[in-house]
Design a protein around this motif. Structure first.
Motif, PDB file in Angstrom:
ATOM      1  N   LEU A 123       0.853  -1.183   0.000  1.00 44.87           N
ATOM      2  CA  LEU A 123       0.000   0.000   0.000  1.00 44.87           C
ATOM      3  C   LEU A 123       0.892   1.237   0.000  1.00 44.87           C
ATOM      4  O   LEU A 123       1.761   1.378   0.854  1.00 44.87           O
ATOM      5  N   GLY A 124       0.676   2.132  -0.967  1.00 44.19           N
ATOM      6  CA  GLY A 124       1.533   3.300  -1.101  1.00 44.19           C
ATOM      7  C   GLY A 124       2.856   2.924  -1.745  1.00 44.19           C
ATOM      8  O   GLY A 124       3.926   3.270  -1.246  1.00 44.19           O
ATOM      9  N   ALA A 125       2.779   2.217  -2.869  1.00 42.90           N
ATOM     10  CA  ALA A 125       3.977   1.622  -3.477  1.00 42.90           C
ATOM     11  C   ALA A 125       4.859   2.627  -4.210  1.00 42.90           C
ATOM     12  O   ALA A 125       6.046   2.354  -4.425  1.00 42.90           O
ATOM     13  N   SER A 126       4.304   3.753  -4.640  1.00 33.33           N
ATOM     14  CA  SER A 126       5.077   4.770  -5.360  1.00 33.33           C
ATOM     15  C   SER A 126       5.738   4.170  -6.602  1.00 33.33           C
ATOM     16  O   SER A 126       5.051   3.797  -7.547  1.00 33.33           O
ATOM     17  N   ALA A 127       7.046   4.006  -6.615  1.00 34.54           N
ATOM     18  CA  ALA A 127       7.731   3.421  -7.772  1.00 34.54           C
ATOM     19  C   ALA A 127       8.087   1.960  -7.567  1.00 34.54           C
ATOM     20  O   ALA A 127       8.802   1.363  -8.375  1.00 34.54           O
ATOM     21  N   GLY A 128       7.640   1.369  -6.474  1.00 33.69           N
ATOM     22  CA  GLY A 128       7.798  -0.062  -6.274  1.00 33.69           C
ATOM     23  C   GLY A 128       9.141  -0.527  -5.757  1.00 33.69           C
ATOM     24  O   GLY A 128       9.450  -1.722  -5.821  1.00 33.69           O
ATOM     25  N   LEU A 129       9.926   0.361  -5.181  1.00 36.70           N
ATOM     26  CA  LEU A 129      11.266  -0.034  -4.750  1.00 36.70           C
ATOM     27  C   LEU A 129      11.251  -0.943  -3.534  1.00 36.70           C
ATOM     28  O   LEU A 129      12.223  -1.666  -3.297  1.00 36.70           O
ATOM     29  N   ARG A 130      10.169  -0.933  -2.773  1.00 35.88           N
ATOM     30  CA  ARG A 130      10.063  -1.830  -1.619  1.00 35.88           C
ATOM     31  C   ARG A 130       9.265  -3.089  -1.949  1.00 35.88           C
ATOM     32  O   ARG A 130       9.019  -3.910  -1.076  1.00 35.88           O
ATOM     33  N   MET A 131       8.877  -3.221  -3.201  1.00 30.85           N
ATOM     34  CA  MET A 131       8.165  -4.418  -3.636  1.00 30.85           C
ATOM     35  C   MET A 131       9.120  -5.525  -4.071  1.00 30.85           C
ATOM     36  O   MET A 131       8.696  -6.642  -4.351  1.00 30.85           O
TER      37      MET A 131
END
Length: 270
Positions: free
Chosen positions: A48-56
């Motif tokens: 939730l709140g992924a922005s550019a997905g760097l923590r995905m």
């Protein structure tokens, strides 16, 4: 500087009105990694709140913790090494990259890590003296672009969307809802509604937010310091204290033991 800013104020004003910070900090994955380890795999990761997905993509980074723990992706050493200072406790000796089989993110304004304008904006948000953080950002953006992370446009306050993403998780995987420095941007009422939506999904829940943002962290009595500003929790159980960018971490139980030992004059031991 003032005169220069006034000369281009129209452009600056448009930027302020059209953009938001949406800073991504891949180093927070150093805190998320041991929490994911408690769950095991295979995992369907929903941020939730992924922005550019760097923590995905925590499974695509290499890690080095000050207690000697080293974690490398299954495909081999990553171009990005995340370092973290363990100030209390030890990480599991079997700590390995999470087995993430499926991943999806949601954000009000999804950012494409492959887009040059996105990269320029996120880089501009990094403080000038934080050269290491800027290099980490650039490498993480490249890895996220290669991974082709999926981030849908949506509102984390929309319970139906959270429930739909969890329901979409492939059979045989464990759905894990993750948020990091996200709920702090919501009003208390919206924050409470989002928390209730997460609970209704019955997914595993990893939270890495500032002290007091999630209800269960408000009972933590440890002194508030720069290295204990954030709390990492799994399924509403606070497990880790850390700084906001994931540079330091301490096992909550071990941190308490160290404090008690120091107060009794016996010294602080991990």
């Amino acid at each position: 500087m003032r005169h220069g800013l006034l000369e281009i104020w129209r452009d600056v004003e448009q930027t302020i009105l059209l953009r938001s910070t949406q800073t991504n900090e891949a180093a927070r994955c150093a805190i998320l990694l041991p929490l994911l380890h408690h769950i095991g795999g295979p995992i369907a990761l929903i941020e939730l709140g992924a922005s550019a997905g760097l923590r995905m993509i925590p499974d695509l980074y290499s890690y080095h913790y000050s207690d000697g723990t080293v974690v490398v992706p299954s495909a081999g050493r990553s171009d990005l090494l995340i370092e973290c200072d363990v100030t209390a406790g030890h990480l599991p000796p079997t700590l390995t990259p999470p087995q993430i089989e499926w991943r999806a993110g949601v954000d009000l304004n999804p950012l494409d890590p492959a887009d040059s304008d996105t990269r320029a904006w996120l880089t501009a948000l990094t403080w000038p003296e934080h050269e290491q953080r800027r290099q980490r950002l650039e490498t993480a953006l490249r890895l996220a672009a290669q991974a082709d992370v999926r981030i849908t446009r949506g509102d984390v306050r929309d319970s139906a969307q959270i429930e739909a993403l969890v329901a979409e998780a492939p059979s045989g995987t464990t759905p894990v809802v993750v948020h990091s420095a996200t709920l702090g941007y919501l009003s208390p009422d919206d924050r409470a509604a989002t928390v209730e939506a997460i609970k209704r999904t019955r997914a595993r829940w990893i939270s890495f937010e500032g002290r007091g943002i999630v209800e269960t962290t408000r009972t933590i009595v440890e002194p508030l310091t720069p290295t204990t500003l954030f709390v990492g929790s799994l399924d509403q159980v606070p497990l880790v204290l850390a700084d906001g960018h994931g540079h330091t971490m301490a096992s909550l139980d071990d941190h308490r033991d160290s404090m008690r030992a120091a107060q009794t004059g016996k010294g602080a031991a991990l």
